[in-house]
Design a protein around this motif. Structure first.
Motif, PDB file in Angstrom:
ATOM      1  N   GLU A   1      -3.584  -6.828  -6.682  1.00  0.00           N
ATOM      2  CA  GLU A   1      -2.641  -5.865  -6.115  1.00  0.00           C
ATOM      3  C   GLU A   1      -2.765  -4.483  -6.737  1.00  0.00           C
ATOM      4  OE1 GLU A   1       1.343  -7.179  -5.495  1.00  0.00           O
ATOM      5  OE2 GLU A   1       0.664  -8.938  -4.355  1.00  0.00           O
ATOM      6  N   MET A   2      -3.468  -4.383  -7.860  1.00  0.00           N
ATOM      7  CA  MET A   2      -3.684  -3.066  -8.473  1.00  0.00           C
ATOM      8  C   MET A   2      -4.609  -2.205  -7.607  1.00  0.00           C
ATOM      9  SD  MET A   2      -3.096  -0.947 -10.820  1.00  0.00           S
ATOM     10  CE  MET A   2      -2.427  -1.614 -12.325  1.00  0.00           C
ATOM     11  N   ILE A   3      -5.537  -2.845  -6.899  1.00  0.00           N
ATOM     12  CA  ILE A   3      -6.580  -2.083  -6.187  1.00  0.00           C
ATOM     13  C   ILE A   3      -6.007  -1.046  -5.193  1.00  0.00           C
ATOM     14  CG2 ILE A   3      -8.611  -2.277  -4.644  1.00  0.00           C
ATOM     15  CD1 ILE A   3      -9.216  -3.056  -7.589  1.00  0.00           C
ATOM     16  N   PRO A   4      -5.108  -1.442  -4.272  1.00  0.00           N
ATOM     17  CA  PRO A   4      -4.593  -0.409  -3.358  1.00  0.00           C
ATOM     18  C   PRO A   4      -3.825   0.700  -4.080  1.00  0.00           C
ATOM     19  CG  PRO A   4      -3.991  -2.609  -2.586  1.00  0.00           C
ATOM     20  CD  PRO A   4      -4.578  -2.775  -3.948  1.00  0.00           C
ATOM     21  N   ARG A   5      -3.349   0.430  -5.293  1.00  0.00           N
ATOM     22  CA  ARG A   5      -2.583   1.450  -6.035  1.00  0.00           C
ATOM     23  C   ARG A   5      -3.486   2.511  -6.669  1.00  0.00           C
ATOM     24  NH1 ARG A   5       0.575  -0.725 -10.491  1.00  0.00           N
ATOM     25  NH2 ARG A   5       1.642   1.283 -10.394  1.00  0.00           N
ATOM     26  N   LEU A   6      -4.807   2.266  -6.626  1.00  0.00           N
ATOM     27  CA  LEU A   6      -5.726   3.268  -7.193  1.00  0.00           C
ATOM     28  C   LEU A   6      -7.054   3.325  -6.450  1.00  0.00           C
ATOM     29  CD1 LEU A   6      -7.493   1.040  -8.661  1.00  0.00           C
ATOM     30  CD2 LEU A   6      -6.286   1.626 -10.729  1.00  0.00           C
ATOM     31  N   ILE A   7      -7.018   2.925  -5.173  1.00  0.00           N
ATOM     32  CA  ILE A   7      -8.271   2.761  -4.426  1.00  0.00           C
ATOM     33  C   ILE A   7      -9.153   4.021  -4.471  1.00  0.00           C
ATOM     34  CG2 ILE A   7      -7.166   3.310  -2.163  1.00  0.00           C
ATOM     35  CD1 ILE A   7      -9.914   0.703  -2.584  1.00  0.00           C
TER      36      ILE A   7
ATOM     37  N   LYS B   1     -12.753  -5.615  -9.535  1.00  0.00           N
ATOM     38  CA  LYS B   1     -13.030  -6.576  -8.453  1.00  0.00           C
ATOM     39  C   LYS B   1     -11.968  -6.505  -7.370  1.00  0.00           C
ATOM     40  CE  LYS B   1     -11.484 -10.498 -11.219  1.00  0.00           C
ATOM     41  NZ  LYS B   1     -11.877 -11.726 -11.831  1.00  0.00           N
ATOM     42  N   ASP B   2     -12.187  -7.247  -6.274  1.00  0.00           N
ATOM     43  CA  ASP B   2     -11.308  -7.227  -5.091  1.00  0.00           C
ATOM     44  C   ASP B   2     -11.292  -5.847  -4.429  1.00  0.00           C
ATOM     45  OD1 ASP B   2     -10.527  -9.868  -5.764  1.00  0.00           O
ATOM     46  OD2 ASP B   2      -8.951  -9.095  -7.089  1.00  0.00           O
TER      47      ASP B   2
ATOM     48  N   THR C   1       0.863  -1.187   0.000  1.00  0.00           N
ATOM     49  CA  THR C   1       0.000   0.000   0.000  1.00  0.00           C
ATOM     50  C   THR C   1       0.897   1.233   0.000  1.00  0.00           C
ATOM     51  OG1 THR C   1      -0.061   0.107   2.405  1.00  0.00           O
ATOM     52  CG2 THR C   1      -1.839  -1.150   1.332  1.00  0.00           C
ATOM     53  N   ARG C   2       0.302   2.398  -0.112  1.00  0.00           N
ATOM     54  CA  ARG C   2       1.089   3.633  -0.234  1.00  0.00           C
ATOM     55  C   ARG C   2       2.143   3.710   0.872  1.00  0.00           C
ATOM     56  NH1 ARG C   2      -3.674   7.753  -0.490  1.00  0.00           N
ATOM     57  NH2 ARG C   2      -4.538   5.928  -1.510  1.00  0.00           N
ATOM     58  N   ASP C   3       3.356   4.125   0.480  1.00  0.00           N
ATOM     59  CA  ASP C   3       4.475   4.076   1.429  1.00  0.00           C
ATOM     60  C   ASP C   3       4.949   5.466   1.848  1.00  0.00           C
ATOM     61  OD1 ASP C   3       5.688   4.943  -0.876  1.00  0.00           O
ATOM     62  OD2 ASP C   3       7.082   3.263  -1.061  1.00  0.00           O
TER      63      ASP C   3
END
Ligand code: S3P
Length: 423
Positions: free
Chosen positions: A300-306, A326-327, A183-185
């Motif tokens: 894993e794409m989802i947290p990068r553009l939530i 999804k996810d 997730t964002r760091d």
């Protein structure tokens, strides 16, 4: 009407929150250049002012002078995070360190959002936190000494990770945090800027506490890619548009929207890639794209553009084929249930969109027409801005209820949009 010209978007909300938090905890004076002075970050600032820090805003610089965490004096015991999940979650462990009990409250929306995800691990560290019905704000937080623990995050959440990192920094002994998905760091980068020692190997973060942050004197905040996303999508879908968005943060943990737009065939180019403070930035050149294609966004794409999913849904309404998201069940616990609200509002103006268990399905009609309807942001800033962009595809004005919620992350949004439309 096409969007044309050059724009510097609102500064990054996540980074500004962290810059205010670390500058307030560190003894001395810190200059935060280009801070976001939206409502959420001002909630964080007001909480620290209540503990005795001084702040001054001049020429796009927020100067914080702090006596340091050990010298904080609690003036009012009621701390109001208002609409800001980042304020409430990141600071819960820090409040345990104060020498007086405090009550953390929030607005109607924040008071419905889950806080157990932070309270549970903090309690394991020794914190004494009582939530309403064990789950939501208000939180009664009593002074306590925290001790390090090993903790595997049950959700992919930068807020929970950051809450644990801040608590681990103040706790006695070793705290180890295992992240299921990156997730964002920004908290990790802030640790480096404020000289907090820690280790991160793959997805495991280890901190030996207690440590207090040391001010680097200066922090620079880049443009917010989550805010830029509204102009990126507007330029991609409004015929004849071509915009350049300057100094946008393109940190790998945040820039999923760029990858997805590329996979849809969108015309987006990163120019002048460089570092600004500790964060990678670029100028984004974006042009109208007639032949966008659908895509699938998952894993894993989802947290990068939530936070970009509502505006991505609008983009998908112009891409041929069916886009599947999804996810993304985390969307249900944002400022609103963003699956339901995005779907309802876009459906109301004629989009072909359906909610699913963990996301949505959108069938795009590149030449389709949207029509007038009663729409509302439901007091969610990102829904308000998404609906403003959608209105550019209508022939008549769209009446959007509760549009002022955009002040949370982008008080100048309408002014900036107007300027690009007038060029
Ligand atoms: C944020 C993390 C994300 C994001 C929010 C800001 C942060 O929330 O949606 O807008 O600054 O850490 P989660 O950690 O709940 O996913």
């Amino acid at each position: 009407m096409a969007l044309k010209g050059c724009l510097t978007v609102a500064s990054d909300k996540s980074i500004t929150h962290r810059a205010i938090i670390f500058s307030s905890l560190a003894k001395g004076t810190t200059n935060i250049y280009h801070p976001l002075l939206g409502a959420d970050c001002l909630s964080t600032l007001a909480i620290f002012e209540n503990f005795g820090i001084h702040s001054q805003i001049k020429d796009d610089c927020l100067t914080i002078t702090s006596p340091g965490l050990d010298a904080f004096e609690v003036q009012s015991s009621i701390l109001d995070a208002k609409n800001s999940g980042t304020t409430a979650r990141l600071l819960m462990g820090v409040f345990s360190y104060l020498n007086e009990p405090v009550t953390l409250i929030g607005d109607e929306s924040l008071s419905k959002r889950p806080m157990g995800r932070v309270m549970t691990p903090l309690t394991q560290m020794g914190a004494r936190i009582e939530l309403q019905d064990g789950a939501t704000l208000p939180a009664q937080i009593s002074p306590s000494q925290l001790s390090g623990i090993d903790y595997e995050l049950p959700v992919a959440s930068a807020q929970v990770k950051s809450a644990m990192m801040l608590a681990g920094m103040l706790a006695k002994g070793r705290t180890t945090i295992y992240e299921p998905v990156p997730t964002r760091d920004h908290t990790e980068k802030m640790f480096e800027d404020f000289s907090i020692q820690y280790q991160k190997v793959n997805r495991v973060i280890t901190i030996e506490g207690p440590q207090l942050p040391q001010t680097p004197k200066e922090v620079f905040v880049p443009g917010d890619i989550s805010s830029a996303a509204f102009f990126i999508v507007a330029a991609l879908i409004v015929p004849g548009s071509h915009v350049t968005i300057k100094n946008v943060g393109v940190n790998e943990t945040r820039s999923g929207i760029i990858d997805v737009i590329r996979s849809m065939g969108g015309k987006i180019t990163l120019l002048n890639e460089r570092y600004f403070g500790g964060e990678p930035v670029a100028d984004l050149d974006v042009a109208y794209t007639k032949d966008l294609v659908a895509t699938t966004v998952e894993g894993e794409m989802i947290p990068r553009l939530i936070d970009e999913i509502p505006i991505l849904a609008l983009l998908a309404t112009r891409a041929s084929g069916t886009t599947i998201i999804k996810d993304a069940e985390e969307l249900k616990v944002k400022e609103t249930n963003r699956i339901d609200v995005t779907v309802e509002q876009l459906k109301a103006i004629g989009a072909d969109i359906q909610a699913t268990e963990d996301g949505m399905m959108i069938t795009g009609h590149p030449e389709g027409v949207f029509y007038e309807a009663n729409v509302s942001s439901h007091k969610d800033h990102r829904i308000a801005m998404m609906l403003c962009v959608a209105s550019l595809l209508l022939e008549k004005p769209l009446l959007i209820e509760d549009i002022e919620s955009m002040d949370v992350s982008y008080p100048d949004f309408l002014k900036h949009l107007q300027a690009l439309l007038e060029n």
